[in-house]
Design an enzyme around this catalytic site. Structure first.
Site, PDB file in Angstrom:
ATOM      1  N   HIS A   1     -12.296  10.362  -8.781  1.00  0.00           N
ATOM      2  CA  HIS A   1     -11.278  10.378  -9.832  1.00  0.00           C
ATOM      3  C   HIS A   1     -10.147  11.365  -9.543  1.00  0.00           C
ATOM      4  O   HIS A   1      -9.865  12.260 -10.336  1.00  0.00           O
ATOM      5  CB  HIS A   1     -11.911  10.640 -11.203  1.00  0.00           C
TER       6      HIS A   1
ATOM      7  N   HIS B   1      -2.210   3.104  -5.719  1.00  0.00           N
ATOM      8  CA  HIS B   1      -3.201   2.121  -6.141  1.00  0.00           C
ATOM      9  C   HIS B   1      -4.591   2.729  -5.987  1.00  0.00           C
ATOM     10  O   HIS B   1      -4.775   3.716  -5.280  1.00  0.00           O
ATOM     11  CB  HIS B   1      -3.074   0.822  -5.324  1.00  0.00           C
TER      12      HIS B   1
ATOM     13  N   GLU C   1     -12.932   0.213   1.575  1.00  0.00           N
ATOM     14  CA  GLU C   1     -11.859   0.309   0.586  1.00  0.00           C
ATOM     15  C   GLU C   1     -12.027  -0.777  -0.464  1.00  0.00           C
ATOM     16  O   GLU C   1     -11.689  -0.586  -1.617  1.00  0.00           O
ATOM     17  CB  GLU C   1     -10.501   0.108   1.259  1.00  0.00           C
TER      18      GLU C   1
ATOM     19  N   CYS D   1       0.810  -1.229   0.000  1.00  0.00           N
ATOM     20  CA  CYS D   1       0.000   0.000   0.000  1.00  0.00           C
ATOM     21  C   CYS D   1       0.838   1.273   0.000  1.00  0.00           C
ATOM     22  O   CYS D   1       0.286   2.375  -0.038  1.00  0.00           O
ATOM     23  CB  CYS D   1      -0.975  -0.002   1.169  1.00  0.00           C
TER      24      CYS D   1
END
Length: 139
Positions: A71, A27, A129, A23
């Site tokens: 986004h 990503h 998530e 992480c």
């Protein structure tokens, strides 16, 4: 006590600065925000009689807050070098910087505070998530 629940999703990338593991790399996720608000009394106004709030208003307010992050790249302030920030900016990428590490836990608290700021009595916010990993914040 009456509780109302609604949810909305957004797509965004992040990474965990200073983390040792996968992480730490950029990503993306399909984040899902589940909002639960509560009240002890229902409205007596003609239009909203028998309601805490109209679901369309609640959904709209959550959607507005969630769409602000859609986004984009969500980062912790200071986690990218100035040259990197400049280059990404020149490419037109949208980057949102927060004073916290963008974990699911911190995002749940962020949305809790955002919706509380809209005047809702927020019971809790859960941020997914992934479809099977979520964090919840309540006061």
């Amino acid at each position: 006590m009456y509780s109302l629940t609604t949810s909305h999703s957004f797509d965004a990338a992040h990474f965990l600065y200073g983390y040792e593991g996968k992480c730490s790399n950029i990503h993306g996720h399909r984040w899902k925000v589940v909002l639960e608000v509560c009240t002890e009394e229902l409205s007596e106004d003609a239009q909203t009689r028998g309601m805490y709030v109209d679901f369309s208003d609640l959904k709209s307010d959550l959607k507005e807050k969630v769409n602000e992050l859609d986004h984009c790249l969500i980062i912790e302030t200071g986690s990218l070098k100035p040259k990197t920030m400049e280059a990404l900016g020149e490419e037109g990428f949208r980057i949102l910087q927060f004073d916290f590490r963008p974990t699911a836990e911190n995002m749940a608290k962020y949305f809790f505070e955002q919706m509380k700021g809209c005047g809702y009595q927020v019971k809790q916010v859960t941020v997914y998530e992934t479809p099977s990993n979520a964090a919840t914040y309540s006061e």
